[in-house]
Design a protein around this motif. Structure first.
Motif, PDB file in Angstrom:
ATOM      1  N   MET A 161       0.802  -1.292  -0.018  1.00 54.12           N
ATOM      2  CA  MET A 161       0.045  -0.129   0.025  1.00 54.12           C
ATOM      3  C   MET A 161       0.802   1.302   0.178  1.00 54.12           C
ATOM      4  SD  MET A 161      -2.959   1.111   2.728  1.00 54.12           S
ATOM      5  CE  MET A 161      -3.958  -0.344   2.347  1.00 54.12           C
ATOM      6  N   LYS A 162       0.459   2.325  -0.745  1.00 60.10           N
ATOM      7  CA  LYS A 162       1.334   3.609  -0.946  1.00 60.10           C
ATOM      8  C   LYS A 162       1.149   4.092   0.261  1.00 60.10           C
ATOM      9  CE  LYS A 162       2.362   7.274  -4.132  1.00 60.10           C
ATOM     10  NZ  LYS A 162       2.122   7.610  -5.630  1.00 60.10           N
ATOM     11  N   GLN A 163       2.243   4.692   0.817  1.00 63.25           N
ATOM     12  CA  GLN A 163       2.227   5.621   1.971  1.00 63.25           C
ATOM     13  C   GLN A 163       1.830   6.962   1.616  1.00 63.25           C
ATOM     14  OE1 GLN A 163       5.740   5.831   4.096  1.00 63.25           O
ATOM     15  NE2 GLN A 163       5.230   6.934   5.763  1.00 63.25           N
ATOM     16  N   ILE A 164       0.694   7.278   2.407  1.00 63.69           N
ATOM     17  CA  ILE A 164       0.241   8.665   2.018  1.00 63.69           C
ATOM     18  C   ILE A 164       1.210   9.963   2.866  1.00 63.69           C
ATOM     19  CG2 ILE A 164      -1.692  10.219   2.628  1.00 63.69           C
ATOM     20  CD1 ILE A 164      -3.609   8.098   2.603  1.00 63.69           C
ATOM     21  N   HIS A 165       1.394  10.814   1.986  1.00 60.01           N
ATOM     22  CA  HIS A 165       2.427  11.918   2.571  1.00 60.01           C
ATOM     23  C   HIS A 165       1.662  12.854   3.484  1.00 60.01           C
ATOM     24  CE1 HIS A 165       5.852  14.710   2.647  1.00 60.01           C
ATOM     25  NE2 HIS A 165       4.935  15.485   2.535  1.00 60.01           N
ATOM     26  N   LYS A 166       2.078  12.819   4.585  1.00 59.62           N
ATOM     27  CA  LYS A 166       1.648  13.684   5.863  1.00 59.62           C
ATOM     28  C   LYS A 166       2.410  15.258   5.479  1.00 59.62           C
ATOM     29  CE  LYS A 166       0.543  10.109   8.970  1.00 59.62           C
ATOM     30  NZ  LYS A 166       0.228   9.677  10.277  1.00 59.62           N
ATOM     31  N   TYR A 167       1.650  16.351   5.176  1.00 54.17           N
ATOM     32  CA  TYR A 167       2.284  17.424   4.921  1.00 54.17           C
ATOM     33  C   TYR A 167       2.658  18.170   6.347  1.00 54.17           C
ATOM     34  CZ  TYR A 167       1.272  17.550   0.417  1.00 54.17           C
ATOM     35  OH  TYR A 167       1.245  17.026  -1.233  1.00 54.17           O
ATOM     36  N   SER A 168       3.643  18.784   6.538  1.00 56.34           N
ATOM     37  CA  SER A 168       4.272  19.169   7.789  1.00 56.34           C
ATOM     38  C   SER A 168       3.919  20.825   7.734  1.00 56.34           C
ATOM     39  CB  SER A 168       5.638  19.158   7.706  1.00 56.34           C
ATOM     40  OG  SER A 168       6.403  19.819   6.903  1.00 56.34           O
ATOM     41  N   LYS A 169       3.820  21.570   8.740  1.00 58.32           N
ATOM     42  CA  LYS A 169       3.486  22.957   8.721  1.00 58.32           C
ATOM     43  C   LYS A 169       4.610  23.663   7.996  1.00 58.32           C
ATOM     44  CE  LYS A 169       1.717  22.829  13.378  1.00 58.32           C
ATOM     45  NZ  LYS A 169       1.957  23.742  14.725  1.00 58.32           N
ATOM     46  N   GLN A 170       5.620  23.436   7.954  1.00 57.97           N
ATOM     47  CA  GLN A 170       6.536  23.937   7.014  1.00 57.97           C
ATOM     48  C   GLN A 170       6.281  23.797   5.290  1.00 57.97           C
ATOM     49  OE1 GLN A 170      10.609  22.463   7.194  1.00 57.97           O
ATOM     50  NE2 GLN A 170      11.486  24.272   5.891  1.00 57.97           N
ATOM     51  N   GLU A 171       5.904  22.678   5.163  1.00 62.44           N
ATOM     52  CA  GLU A 171       5.380  22.301   3.755  1.00 62.44           C
ATOM     53  C   GLU A 171       4.121  22.989   3.300  1.00 62.44           C
ATOM     54  OE1 GLU A 171       7.219  17.776   3.043  1.00 62.44           O
ATOM     55  OE2 GLU A 171       5.054  17.984   4.116  1.00 62.44           O
ATOM     56  N   ILE A 172       3.254  23.259   4.153  1.00 61.77           N
ATOM     57  CA  ILE A 172       2.154  23.904   3.975  1.00 61.77           C
ATOM     58  C   ILE A 172       2.384  25.487   3.957  1.00 61.77           C
ATOM     59  CG2 ILE A 172      -0.247  24.610   4.907  1.00 61.77           C
ATOM     60  CD1 ILE A 172      -0.121  21.693   3.956  1.00 61.77           C
ATOM     61  N   GLN A 173       3.055  26.008   4.722  1.00 62.89           N
ATOM     62  CA  GLN A 173       3.554  27.315   4.486  1.00 62.89           C
ATOM     63  C   GLN A 173       4.194  27.686   3.174  1.00 62.89           C
ATOM     64  OE1 GLN A 173       2.679  29.871   6.775  1.00 62.89           O
ATOM     65  NE2 GLN A 173       3.260  31.169   5.062  1.00 62.89           N
ATOM     66  N   PHE A 174       4.991  26.712   2.745  1.00 58.67           N
ATOM     67  CA  PHE A 174       5.644  26.814   1.422  1.00 58.67           C
ATOM     68  C   PHE A 174       4.601  26.977   0.554  1.00 58.67           C
ATOM     69  CE2 PHE A 174       7.477  25.283  -2.623  1.00 58.67           C
ATOM     70  CZ  PHE A 174       8.747  25.797  -2.591  1.00 58.67           C
ATOM     71  N   LEU A 175       3.598  26.262   0.514  1.00 55.30           N
ATOM     72  CA  LEU A 175       2.470  26.245  -0.556  1.00 55.30           C
ATOM     73  C   LEU A 175       1.910  27.445  -0.398  1.00 55.30           C
ATOM     74  CD1 LEU A 175       0.793  22.693  -0.343  1.00 55.30           C
ATOM     75  CD2 LEU A 175       2.453  23.584  -2.290  1.00 55.30           C
ATOM     76  N   ARG A 176       1.575  27.988   0.797  1.00 50.03           N
ATOM     77  CA  ARG A 176       1.119  29.381   0.827  1.00 50.03           C
ATOM     78  C   ARG A 176       1.889  30.401   0.343  1.00 50.03           C
ATOM     79  NH1 ARG A 176      -3.165  29.178   4.518  1.00 50.03           N
ATOM     80  NH2 ARG A 176      -3.143  27.460   6.004  1.00 50.03           N
ATOM     81  N   ASP A 177       3.185  30.302   0.364  1.00 44.17           N
ATOM     82  CA  ASP A 177       4.141  31.364   0.189  1.00 44.17           C
ATOM     83  C   ASP A 177       4.346  31.490  -1.388  1.00 44.17           C
ATOM     84  OD1 ASP A 177       4.349  32.016   2.712  1.00 44.17           O
ATOM     85  OD2 ASP A 177       6.188  31.068   3.178  1.00 44.17           O
ATOM     86  N   ASN A 178       4.114  30.183  -2.141  1.00 47.15           N
ATOM     87  CA  ASN A 178       4.732  30.117  -3.543  1.00 47.15           C
ATOM     88  C   ASN A 178       3.235  29.826  -4.580  1.00 47.15           C
ATOM     89  OD1 ASN A 178       7.688  29.705  -3.592  1.00 47.15           O
ATOM     90  ND2 ASN A 178       7.110  29.017  -1.670  1.00 47.15           N
ATOM     91  N   VAL A 179       2.195  29.977  -3.892  1.00 42.66           N
ATOM     92  CA  VAL A 179       0.901  29.301  -4.860  1.00 42.66           C
ATOM     93  C   VAL A 179       0.474  30.443  -5.832  1.00 42.66           C
ATOM     94  CG1 VAL A 179      -0.769  30.092  -3.219  1.00 42.66           C
ATOM     95  CG2 VAL A 179      -1.211  28.365  -4.726  1.00 42.66           C
ATOM     96  N   GLU A 180       0.668  31.613  -5.376  1.00 43.47           N
ATOM     97  CA  GLU A 180       0.199  32.797  -6.259  1.00 43.47           C
ATOM     98  C   GLU A 180       0.826  32.964  -7.503  1.00 43.47           C
ATOM     99  OE1 GLU A 180      -1.248  37.365  -5.838  1.00 43.47           O
ATOM    100  OE2 GLU A 180      -0.467  36.495  -4.217  1.00 43.47           O
ATOM    101  N   GLY A 181       0.178  32.875  -8.659  1.00 40.37           N
ATOM    102  CA  GLY A 181       0.464  33.292  -9.889  1.00 40.37           C
ATOM    103  C   GLY A 181       1.368  32.133 -10.869  1.00 40.37           C
ATOM    104  N   ILE A 182       1.321  30.835 -10.284  1.00 42.45           N
ATOM    105  CA  ILE A 182       1.843  29.939 -10.962  1.00 42.45           C
ATOM    106  C   ILE A 182       1.096  28.741 -11.035  1.00 42.45           C
ATOM    107  CG2 ILE A 182       4.242  30.819 -10.042  1.00 42.45           C
ATOM    108  CD1 ILE A 182       4.341  28.300  -8.086  1.00 42.45           C
TER     109      ILE A 182
END
Length: 210
Positions: free
Chosen positions: A1-22
């Motif tokens: 069974m493929k392991q589900i990736h658990k997103y860390s706070k740091q990873e979520i913040q990276f998405l917040r900081d980089n999501v706009e305009g791409i």
């Protein structure tokens, strides 16, 4: 069974900081490059939806309703004449082009160094991550499939004693098992554990194929 990736706070913040305009594709590429993961676009898209993150673009264009501030406006004749003096001719470089040797901290959290001034080329041609340059100066080119890590977690500590070369597979195992620490010695132990786990996995995989 493929392991589900658990997103860390740091990873979520990276998405917040980089999501706009791409695009989702580019966001996924940046995420995987930054965290040395191999997540799918669907996985990143799910996190965007979960946290209400939007790029502001649809199909390569800004969402409906996004209106440029200067839409419909024409540049006055006198303003155009003044602007012509600062317009760039094809192939020319702006006066504020960063000189070779310039160092910048980019959105991936790493320090990059300007190494060339070529035009119309990918960023990685003119810019290189500083820690990789330092490693290569001492040990030679980094083989494909390998990354350089900071043993104490400080991306601005460029002491050779703080840098270590590991495989992308080992790096993935270390991230999944939270083997990265803020202490060099503890991270070194984590590297040994990751190498052991990777060796065991690769041997078992080889036996199954055989």
């Amino acid at each position: 069974m493929k392991q589900i990736h658990k997103y860390s706070k740091q990873e979520i913040q990276f998405l917040r900081d980089n999501v706009e305009g791409i695009s989702l594709k580019e966001l996924t590429r940046r995420f995987n490059q930054h965290f040395n993961t191999n997540l799918s676009e669907n996985s990143i898209a799910a996190q965007k939806n979960k946290h209400g993150l939007k790029s502001g673009i649809v199909g390569g264009r800004f969402e409906k309703g996004h209106i440029p501030a200067n839409k419909g406006q024409k540049m006055p004749a006198d303003a155009y004449e003044r602007a012509k003096k600062t317009m760039f001719k094809p192939g020319s470089k702006p006066k504020n082009t960063d000189p070779i040797g310039t160092e910048k901290k980019l959105t991936d959290g790493y320090i990059w160094v300007k190494v060339d001034n070529q035009t119309n080329v990918p960023k990685v041609v003119n810019w290189r991550q500083k820690h990789r340059l330092i490693w290569e100066k001492k040990h030679g080119p980094i083989p494909e499939g390998y990354v350089i890590i900071f043993l104490d977690g400080n991306h601005e500590n460029f002491d050779l004693d703080n840098l270590e070369m590991i495989t992308k597979q080992e790096n993935l195992v270390m991230n999944r098992n939270k083997l990265f620490k803020n202490d060099k010695d503890l991270t070194r132990i984590g590297v040994q554990i990751a190498r052991m786990l990777c060796t065991t996995y690769n041997v078992k995989k080889s036996v199954r194929k055989g």
